[in-house]
Design a protein around this motif. Structure first.
Motif, PDB file in Angstrom:
ATOM      1  N   PHE A  76    -102.927 -44.416  45.349  1.00 51.28           N
ATOM      2  CA  PHE A  76    -101.994 -45.542  45.512  1.00 51.28           C
ATOM      3  C   PHE A  76    -101.386 -45.944  44.175  1.00 51.28           C
ATOM      4  CE2 PHE A  76    -103.478 -49.648  43.910  1.00 51.28           C
ATOM      5  CZ  PHE A  76    -104.788 -49.369  43.544  1.00 51.28           C
ATOM      6  N   LEU A  77    -102.188 -45.921  43.099  1.00 51.49           N
ATOM      7  CA  LEU A  77    -101.643 -46.244  41.782  1.00 51.49           C
ATOM      8  C   LEU A  77    -100.690 -45.147  41.315  1.00 51.49           C
ATOM      9  CD1 LEU A  77    -101.566 -48.136  39.391  1.00 51.49           C
ATOM     10  CD2 LEU A  77    -103.580 -46.997  38.462  1.00 51.49           C
ATOM     11  N   LEU A  78    -100.995 -43.901  41.645  1.00 52.09           N
ATOM     12  CA  LEU A  78    -100.108 -42.788  41.294  1.00 52.09           C
ATOM     13  C   LEU A  78     -98.747 -42.963  41.970  1.00 52.09           C
ATOM     14  CD1 LEU A  78     -99.543 -39.965  40.136  1.00 52.09           C
ATOM     15  CD2 LEU A  78    -100.680 -39.003  42.145  1.00 52.09           C
ATOM     16  N   ALA A  96    -106.587 -43.329  32.473  1.00 51.76           N
ATOM     17  CA  ALA A  96    -107.942 -43.865  32.336  1.00 51.76           C
ATOM     18  C   ALA A  96    -108.278 -44.790  33.509  1.00 51.76           C
ATOM     19  CB  ALA A  96    -108.065 -44.605  31.008  1.00 51.76           C
ATOM     20  N   VAL A  97    -107.305 -45.627  33.895  1.00 50.90           N
ATOM     21  CA  VAL A  97    -107.538 -46.534  35.027  1.00 50.90           C
ATOM     22  C   VAL A  97    -107.783 -45.729  36.297  1.00 50.90           C
ATOM     23  CG1 VAL A  97    -106.467 -48.264  36.517  1.00 50.90           C
ATOM     24  CG2 VAL A  97    -106.213 -48.433  34.032  1.00 50.90           C
ATOM     25  N   ASN A  98    -106.950 -44.726  36.520  1.00 56.50           N
ATOM     26  CA  ASN A  98    -107.112 -43.897  37.718  1.00 56.50           C
ATOM     27  C   ASN A  98    -108.450 -43.152  37.704  1.00 56.50           C
ATOM     28  OD1 ASN A  98    -105.410 -44.035  39.849  1.00 56.50           O
ATOM     29  ND2 ASN A  98    -103.951 -42.525  39.103  1.00 56.50           N
ATOM     30  N   GLY A 132    -100.118 -37.350  37.728  1.00 57.06           N
ATOM     31  CA  GLY A 132    -100.913 -36.724  38.777  1.00 57.06           C
ATOM     32  C   GLY A 132    -101.910 -35.722  38.222  1.00 57.06           C
ATOM     33  N   SER A 133    -101.481 -34.932  37.261  1.00 59.88           N
ATOM     34  CA  SER A 133    -102.384 -33.929  36.659  1.00 59.88           C
ATOM     35  C   SER A 133    -103.435 -34.584  35.778  1.00 59.88           C
ATOM     36  CB  SER A 133    -101.576 -32.920  35.828  1.00 59.88           C
ATOM     37  OG  SER A 133    -100.910 -31.997  36.666  1.00 59.88           O
ATOM     38  N   THR A 134    -102.989 -35.501  34.906  1.00 58.38           N
ATOM     39  CA  THR A 134    -103.940 -36.090  33.953  1.00 58.38           C
ATOM     40  C   THR A 134    -104.975 -36.973  34.670  1.00 58.38           C
ATOM     41  OG1 THR A 134    -102.365 -37.897  33.544  1.00 58.38           O
ATOM     42  CG2 THR A 134    -102.331 -36.031  32.024  1.00 58.38           C
ATOM     43  N   SER A 135    -104.557 -37.649  35.743  1.00 61.83           N
ATOM     44  CA  SER A 135    -105.505 -38.505  36.480  1.00 61.83           C
ATOM     45  C   SER A 135    -106.615 -37.683  37.104  1.00 61.83           C
ATOM     46  CB  SER A 135    -104.769 -39.291  37.569  1.00 61.83           C
ATOM     47  OG  SER A 135    -103.873 -40.216  37.017  1.00 61.83           O
ATOM     48  N   LEU A 136    -106.238 -36.587  37.771  1.00 62.20           N
ATOM     49  CA  LEU A 136    -107.259 -35.762  38.428  1.00 62.20           C
ATOM     50  C   LEU A 136    -108.132 -35.057  37.400  1.00 62.20           C
ATOM     51  CD1 LEU A 136    -107.720 -35.196  41.530  1.00 62.20           C
ATOM     52  CD2 LEU A 136    -105.731 -36.547  40.927  1.00 62.20           C
ATOM     53  N   PHE A 137    -107.525 -34.636  36.267  1.00 57.96           N
ATOM     54  CA  PHE A 137    -108.310 -33.962  35.233  1.00 57.96           C
ATOM     55  C   PHE A 137    -109.323 -34.926  34.617  1.00 57.96           C
ATOM     56  CE2 PHE A 137    -108.953 -32.566  30.807  1.00 57.96           C
ATOM     57  CZ  PHE A 137    -109.452 -31.299  31.046  1.00 57.96           C
ATOM     58  N   ALA A 138    -108.855 -36.130  34.254  1.00 60.49           N
ATOM     59  CA  ALA A 138    -109.752 -37.109  33.625  1.00 60.49           C
ATOM     60  C   ALA A 138    -110.857 -37.542  34.590  1.00 60.49           C
ATOM     61  CB  ALA A 138    -108.948 -38.326  33.157  1.00 60.49           C
TER      62      ALA A 138
END
Length: 261
Positions: free
Chosen positions: A106-108, A86-88, A124-130
């Motif tokens: 950077f957070l990843l 969520a933060v990403n 990596g996957s969930t950040s880009l998807f969200a």
């Protein structure tokens, strides 16, 4: 295991095999324009490859995520994954990719460093998807973005554990720069085949490796490396050098309290 904390996602032997196979197949899906060779009777189908991968890559990502979550992702890790995703996702629109300024990576890198390669891959996957859902960035490119981002998180978790203090921050900052260019290179490889037949820099289906490699390198340097990728690399460098020590402390404190085993 990390240096003093348990990994947030346990990597069993079968999971490691699935993850390794996914990395190899995923890289092949990115690099196929440089590897494919057309022969008589197959040249007409070479350009079909991108469309086949658009269908198969999401399946590959789902298989890996399912394997990682089956027994290796407990409730605490899942909650942490949700918070960081969520933060990403919230960070991504702040830069909106202007001039390559992207605050996702950077957070990843820092989270992958603290919580391990499996967690880095999933994050990596969930950040880009969200973030794609928030920014309206859902499209055929999304599975490739998710895989490239997952490889960045995975790589961060595999960095040497001996580095401490300033050396660790320097190592992570250098990795952030390399990861930024890797991500841009991978996405250029995804885009390039769709431009076949329009300019002198375009992909030539079934062409010699040296010719296509030269065309691609010029293409990616002119369209991505000198602009977007360099902006992304500088963003990662500055963010990790400035915010890295504090964020690493916070993430490690969260890991201690979660007591991953």
């Amino acid at each position: 295991m990390t240096d003093f904390l348990g990994s947030a996602v346990r990597i069993r032997h079968r999971t490691a095999l699935v993850l390794t196979a996914a990395v190899v197949v995923g890289l092949a899906m990115f690099c196929w324009p440089l590897l494919a060779r057309s022969t008589v009777g197959t040249s007409a189908h070479v350009t079909d490859a991108p469309f086949v991968f658009l269908v198969t890559l999401p399946v590959l990502i789902l298989i890996v995520l399912a394997e990682l979550s089956s027994g290796g992702l407990d409730a605490k890790a899942l909650a942490l994954l949700g918070v960081l995703s969520a933060v990403n996702a919230a960070l991504r629109p702040l830069g909106a990719g202007t001039g390559g300024i992207e605050l996702v990576f950077f957070l990843l890198v820092l989270a992958g460093r603290v919580f391990g390669p499996g967690f880095g891959f999933v994050l990596g996957s969930t950040s880009l998807f969200a973030s794609a859902l928030l920014t309206g960035g859902v499209g055929p490119w999304l599975p490739f973005q998710m895989l490239a981002s997952s490889l960045v998180g995975l790589g961060a978790g595999l960095l040497p554990r001996r580095a401490k203090g300033r050396w660790e921050i320097a190592m992570l900052a250098a990795y952030g720069v390399v990861a930024a260019y890797f991500y841009g290179l991978a996405m250029s490889l995804f885009t390039w085949p769709f431009l076949a037949g329009h300019t002198a820099l375009d992909f030539v289906p079934g062409g010699p490796l040296a010719e296509n490699l030269h065309r691609f390198l010029v293409f990616t340097v002119l369209t991505s490396t000198l602009g977007w990728d360099t902006g992304r690399a500088l963003t990662n460098l500055v963010a990790i050098l400035v915010l890295g020590p504090a964020i690493l402390t916070v993430l490690r404190r969260a890991a201690r309290r979660a007591a991953f085993s």
